[in-house]
Design an enzyme around this catalytic site. Structure first.
Site, PDB file in Angstrom:
ATOM      1  N   GLY A  88      36.359  41.247  27.832  1.00  0.00           N
ATOM      2  CA  GLY A  88      37.849  41.649  27.786  1.00  0.00           C
ATOM      3  C   GLY A  88      38.777  40.513  28.358  1.00  0.00           C
ATOM      4  O   GLY A  88      38.287  39.811  29.267  1.00  0.00           O
ATOM      5  N   GLY A 107      43.104  39.746  29.145  1.00  0.00           N
ATOM      6  CA  GLY A 107      44.649  40.058  29.176  1.00  0.00           C
ATOM      7  C   GLY A 107      45.271  38.564  29.535  1.00  0.00           C
ATOM      8  O   GLY A 107      44.685  37.417  29.466  1.00  0.00           O
ATOM      9  N   SER A 109      46.364  37.207  32.160  1.00  0.00           N
ATOM     10  CA  SER A 109      46.138  36.461  33.311  1.00  0.00           C
ATOM     11  C   SER A 109      44.623  36.802  33.966  1.00  0.00           C
ATOM     12  O   SER A 109      44.313  36.202  34.829  1.00  0.00           O
ATOM     13  CB  SER A 109      47.158  36.664  34.448  1.00  0.00           C
ATOM     14  OG  SER A 109      47.177  38.102  34.686  1.00  0.00           O
ATOM     15  N   VAL A 132      37.529  39.063  31.654  1.00  0.00           N
ATOM     16  CA  VAL A 132      36.424  39.855  32.133  1.00  0.00           C
ATOM     17  C   VAL A 132      35.051  39.552  31.634  1.00  0.00           C
ATOM     18  O   VAL A 132      35.048  39.584  30.285  1.00  0.00           O
ATOM     19  CB  VAL A 132      36.498  41.485  32.109  1.00  0.00           C
ATOM     20  CG1 VAL A 132      35.537  42.291  32.702  1.00  0.00           C
ATOM     21  CG2 VAL A 132      37.943  41.840  32.449  1.00  0.00           C
ATOM     22  N   LYS A 141      35.560  40.209  36.891  1.00  0.00           N
ATOM     23  CA  LYS A 141      36.992  40.047  36.323  1.00  0.00           C
ATOM     24  C   LYS A 141      37.556  38.593  37.011  1.00  0.00           C
ATOM     25  O   LYS A 141      37.633  38.469  37.998  1.00  0.00           O
ATOM     26  CB  LYS A 141      37.875  41.236  36.981  1.00  0.00           C
ATOM     27  CG  LYS A 141      39.404  41.073  36.547  1.00  0.00           C
ATOM     28  CD  LYS A 141      40.051  42.174  37.196  1.00  0.00           C
ATOM     29  CE  LYS A 141      41.575  41.794  37.190  1.00  0.00           C
ATOM     30  NZ  LYS A 141      42.109  43.014  37.972  1.00  0.00           N
ATOM     31  N   ASP A 143      48.964  53.850  35.888  1.00  0.00           N
ATOM     32  CA  ASP A 143      48.518  53.266  34.527  1.00  0.00           C
ATOM     33  C   ASP A 143      47.565  54.265  33.878  1.00  0.00           C
ATOM     34  O   ASP A 143      46.504  53.458  33.370  1.00  0.00           O
ATOM     35  CB  ASP A 143      48.264  51.884  34.517  1.00  0.00           C
ATOM     36  CG  ASP A 143      48.757  51.014  33.259  1.00  0.00           C
ATOM     37  OD1 ASP A 143      49.274  51.587  32.332  1.00  0.00           O
ATOM     38  OD2 ASP A 143      48.230  49.726  33.203  1.00  0.00           O
TER      39      ASP A 143
END
Lengths: 328, 339
Positions: B22, B24, B26, B29, B44, B138
């Site tokens: 994974g 994103g 910044s 993972v 992470k 979230d």
């Protein structure tokens, strides 16, 4: 369990609450600790008593705390040396008990009895408790709880002053670099509070311990740990710019060796072959100013400054390159 | 504390990074092995240079995550600095997020029994967090992670804040915290307080997301979503295609998606709803979802390739970039969106 059904439950008085807290903490003696079952039971008892204390101090969500009772509880806690007991037994307490304790701790310290901060005074009279809390950073199981408690303590200038001037203070330079990020950053947050919360106390301390302090601070600024470097440079500018520290700042910026530290830091950013876009933008935007500043720099003494000149040339070269390559 | 007994070292050499699972803006993972225990973990890696939040926020997140102890919440075993990155070591959830699973194999959403189990486990996580004073902020399918045995865990404390904190983190950043599609109306309006009922709204949206394969309004740009959430009637399970769902499921969703936050149920109350009373254990209903799928990293790789063109657009002004990251998110590029 079934017997309690017949009892008319009378709420405990503050004195009784303190008495049972004290007894349950004392029950955590060495004998109990060896026996697993006995320890579990004793810990449960402490946990239960802390919940009672918590409810008495902050209400149960439905009813507000009774201020008179709160006052009596605080007084009794001080009188019965419960704070000492609590802190010394903290390392064996369970997670839930520590959580309730941290919650109560904040209220206890703030509570005034006859216009005095009763618990703060108690800690002043048993000041070694603070040293004990500081060294708890070495125990990562409890460090986050004791860190919170410590930060509550140093909201009071006298307690902050004590830590700054104690032998324990130097330990922070070690704790902020502990490998575990959550503990290290908690220690840094306490360290930061110590150096920023009470301007005059800090100024006095820095004036008296100028050389030792900045020698040690340099190890943070040049640390191999990126987070330490970034946080310590930020903190340095925070406290040097506080008005009570004006004299300290003037003294600090007179010294070439500190300038070298800053240049090294700048080099770290500038020399990074993979500068992130944001860094490039900031360097690019300030290119003119930076170059002017660097060209006007001259330490102007001694041969040991050759390396300084070399570094300066290198940084100038790198900064000039940034805009030439137009890489952003 | 069951998980407290195991100690993970803060030494990067003790971890062998394997596949990327994974990423994103910044953080990335990795699927990794903790060598001393020969155990699978997730690492992470947060790029501290690219990370906008200050260290105080990162510290709070790390502390919340390390103090958490509940079987339905992803905790961190430990975290430490490696060069300019912060490594956070977490349990490895071999099947990735619900969002990712839908994008790979269930584009129109899951069956009701799987949804019931996933939501119930998520609700247990929220119950724990709320009891400990944390608002998640979230809740969405992208943050609900699944393990091969059917275990369900809520993750991502990138934006969670403690209710005990006086500082309002929502305003400490220049953009909204959370993802607009999942955000409660009161959160989108300035001046109103953010309380744990906002999580209940997001939970309701997540229920719709699991039922349809996407969140309501997800095809619109963020600003439009914002307006629609405030102005339109709350979304629900009332389309033709929703006829297959039970009455109790529809009712539960409608309870969560009430615009007036004071009329939304607490987690506690929601758990007692008949929809959750009849929910199956996840080993029965969730485990079968990935019975015939290739391993997670292969799925991630496939989606990454599909989106290679999108990623070439990375050098764009931030507004457009935000819109793209939004669409990247929807496409499920990031199995675990930890930003």
């Amino acid at each position: 369990m079934s017997f309690s059904f017949f009892k008319v439950s009378r709420p405990k008085t503050p004195q009784e609450v303190v008495k049972s807290i004290k007894e349950s903490l004392m029950a955590l003696d060495t004998k109990t600790v060896v026996e697993v079952k006995a320890l579990e039971k004793a810990l449960e008892e402490v946990e239960k008593n802390f919940v009672t204390m918590r409810t008495m101090l902050s209400g149960d969500g439905e009813s507000e705390p009774n201020l008179d009772q709160v006052s009596q509880l605080v007084e009794e806690i001080c009188k019965e040396d419960v704070l000492t007991l609590i802190i010394h037994q903290l390392p064996i307490l369970g997670w839930e008990a520590r959580k309730d304790l941290v919650h109560c701790w904040t209220i206890l310290l703030k509570q005034k009895v006859d216009s005095n901060h009763c618990c703060v005074e108690y800690i002043e009279q048993h000041i070694e408790l603070l040293d004990f809390l500081v060294v708890c950073y070495d125990n990562k199981e409890i460090a986050l709880s004791t860190g919170l408690m410590l930060r509550e303590c140093i909201k009071f200038p006298n307690l902050a002053k004590y830590i700054l001037e104690s032998a324990s203070f130097v330990l922070f330079f070690k704790y902020v670099e502990l490998p575990n990020f959550d503990v290290a950053s908690d220690a840094f947050s306490t360290f930061k509070d110590l150096l920023t919360k009470h301007g005059n106390v800090v100024a006095e301390f820095l004036t008296a311990h100028y050389d030792e302090f900045f020698d040690q601070y340099e190890t943070l600024l040049t640390s191999p740990n990126y987070v330490t470097r970034r946080q310590s440079i930020k903190l340095l500018s925070d406290f040097l710019l506080e008005s009570p520290n004006a004299q300290i700042m003037k003294r600090y910026i007179l010294e070439v060796r500190y300038l070298k530290v800053m240049m090294t830091l700048l080099t770290i950013f500038v020399a990074n072959p993979n500068k992130p876009r944001e860094v490039k933008i900031i360097l690019g935007k300030n290119k003119g100013k930076l170059l002017e500043l660097l060209h006007n720099l001259s330490p102007g003494k001694g041969s040991e400054d050759e390396q300084f000149e070399e570094e300066k040339e290198f940084i100038i070269g790198e900064i000039e390159k940034i805009s030439l390559s137009g890489s952003f | 504390m069951g998980s407290g007994s195991r100690n993970y070292s803060a030494n990067p050499n003790d971890y062998r990074l394997l596949e990327e699972v994974g990423y994103g803006a910044s953080a990335t993972v990795y699927h990794a092995i903790y060598i001393p225990y020969n155990e699978e973990v997730a690492v992470k890696s947060l790029d501290l240079d690219r990370c906008n939040s200050n260290f105080d926020d990162i510290r709070k997140e790390a502390q919340i995550m390390s103090l958490i102890d509940h079987r339905n919440v992803v905790k961190s075993y430990c975290s430490f600095v490696v060069d300019r990155k912060l490594w956070v070591i977490m349990p490895f959830m071999a099947q990735g997020s619900c969002l990712h699973l839908m994008k790979t194999a269930y584009p129109d959403g899951f069956e009701e029994d799987a949804i019931g189990s996933i939501l119930k486990e998520t609700l247990k996580a929220l119950d724990y967090l709320h009891q400990h004073g944390h608002i998640h902020r979230d809740v969405k399918a992208g943050n609900i992670l699944l393990d091969s045995n059917g275990e369900v865990k809520l993750s991502d404390f990138g934006v969670s804040a403690s209710m005990f904190d006086t500082g309002d983190r929502q305003r400490s950043r220049n953009t909204f915290v959370g993802t607009p599609c999942w955000m409660a109306p009161e959160v989108l309006q300035p001046g109103t307080g953010y309380n744990f009922k906002a999580d209940i709204w997001s939970f309701g949206i997540t229920a719709l997301e699991l039922a349809h394969g996407h969140a309501p309004f997800s095809k619109y740009p963020p600003m439009k979503v914002l307006l629609m959430t405030i102005q339109n009637a709350p979304p629900g399970l009332d389309y033709d295609r929703d006829r297959k769902f039970s009455k109790s499921f529809k009712e539960m969703v409608a309870m969560c998606l009430v615009k007036d936050q004071t009329k939304r149920p607490s987690v506690d109350k929601l758990l007692k709803h008949s929809f959750f009373k009849q929910a199956k254990p996840p080993e029965l209903s969730v485990k079968k979802l990935f019975a015939d799928l290739p391993p997670l990293w292969t799925r991630v790789k496939a989606l990454q390739l599909k989106d290679a063109a999108q990623l070439a657009l990375k050098r764009m002004p931030s507004a457009e970039q935000e819109a793209i990251s939004q669409s990247e998110y929807k496409r499920g590029v990031s199995a675990w969106n930890f930003d």
